[in-house]
Design an enzyme around this catalytic site. Structure first.
Site, short mmCIF file in Angstrom:
data_model
loop_
_atom_site.label_atom_id
_atom_site.label_comp_id
_atom_site.label_asym_id
_atom_site.label_seq_id
_atom_site.Cartn_x
_atom_site.Cartn_y
_atom_site.Cartn_z
N TYR A 21 43.63 24.33 46.40
CA TYR A 21 44.78 24.17 45.61
C TYR A 21 44.77 22.61 45.28
O TYR A 21 45.32 22.40 44.26
CB TYR A 21 45.84 24.47 46.61
CG TYR A 21 45.96 26.05 46.66
CD1 TYR A 21 46.01 26.93 45.80
CD2 TYR A 21 46.04 26.38 48.14
CE1 TYR A 21 46.03 28.20 45.99
CE2 TYR A 21 45.91 27.85 48.46
CZ TYR A 21 45.99 28.81 47.32
OH TYR A 21 46.14 29.95 47.61
N ASN A 52 49.83 34.49 39.29
CA ASN A 52 48.92 34.95 38.28
C ASN A 52 48.85 36.59 38.26
O ASN A 52 48.58 37.15 39.10
CB ASN A 52 47.41 34.54 38.72
CG ASN A 52 46.47 34.87 37.88
OD1 ASN A 52 46.54 35.53 36.60
ND2 ASN A 52 45.26 35.07 38.07
N CYS A 61 41.65 33.42 39.91
CA CYS A 61 42.38 32.95 41.26
C CYS A 61 41.71 33.37 42.25
O CYS A 61 41.78 32.56 43.43
CB CYS A 61 43.93 33.41 41.06
SG CYS A 61 44.04 35.26 41.18
N HIS A 62 40.61 34.29 42.41
CA HIS A 62 39.96 34.36 43.65
C HIS A 62 39.03 33.32 44.03
O HIS A 62 38.50 33.19 45.14
CB HIS A 62 39.14 35.70 43.30
CG HIS A 62 38.12 35.70 42.19
ND1 HIS A 62 38.53 35.82 40.92
CD2 HIS A 62 36.72 35.30 42.42
CE1 HIS A 62 37.30 35.78 40.26
NE2 HIS A 62 36.39 35.49 41.04
N GLU A 87 29.72 36.98 42.84
CA GLU A 87 29.42 35.82 41.97
C GLU A 87 28.11 35.14 42.61
O GLU A 87 27.27 34.47 41.91
CB GLU A 87 30.50 34.71 41.87
CG GLU A 87 31.71 35.75 40.89
CD GLU A 87 32.96 34.83 40.54
OE1 GLU A 87 32.86 33.50 40.96
OE2 GLU A 87 33.84 35.16 39.85
#
Length: 154
Positions: free
Chosen positions: A92, A115, A123-124, A150
């Site tokens: 953040y 979101n 946002c993950h 990912e």
């Protein structure tokens, strides 16, 4: 608003569009507004196609018209989230610094929480400053799955 649900590797998800833009992603258990039309559209089908390619490790970026609803500050945060590269994470605080508002760490967290288009607006990829996973609308198990996916396909 038009909304359609499909089964994915993450479970049953809903994708909504309004005015030719993707506006929401719904996970199982999310509150669904009463005034929606449950219908499959070309745009929603394209969104599911890109989402499923992403979940299969075949897509790293989405090319969809997105229209999340929120304040100017929230929009700025969400744009910064989209700039976090595939298979990387940011805190953040990193996002607050990226938007030139270093004292807005908590507000960034609130914008991240609000979101309405998770996954498409990634946002993950946002974690706590201590490196730990923090809240996710779909649940921490889905957040962990997306980050591992990912990393595996980077």
């Amino acid at each position: 608003m038009k909304l359609y649900f499909q089964q994915t590797t993450l479970g049953k998800l809903g994708i909504a569009e309004l005015g030719g833009n993707i506006t929401d992603v719904y996970f199982a258990g999310d509150f669904i507004p009463q005034d929606v039309e449950i219908v499959e559209t070309t745009l929603i089908n394209e969104a599911f196609s890109q989402l499923n390619a992403y979940l299969a490790g075949e897509c790293r970026e989405f090319s969809l018209p997105l229209a999340p609803r929120g304040t100017v500050f929230m929009q700025t945060v969400w744009q910064a989230l989209c700039a976090v590269p595939y298979a990387t994470t940011a805190s953040y605080k990193d996002i607050a610094l990226a938007i030139n508002n270093p004292k807005a760490v908590r507000a960034v967290g609130q914008a991240n929480h609000k979101n309405s288009i998770p996954i498409f607006i990634p946002c993950h990829r946002i974690i706590g400053s201590n490196g730990k996973l923090v809240g996710y609308s779909g649940g921490l198990d889905i957040k962990e799955f997306l980050l591992a996916l990912e990393k595996r396909n980077a």
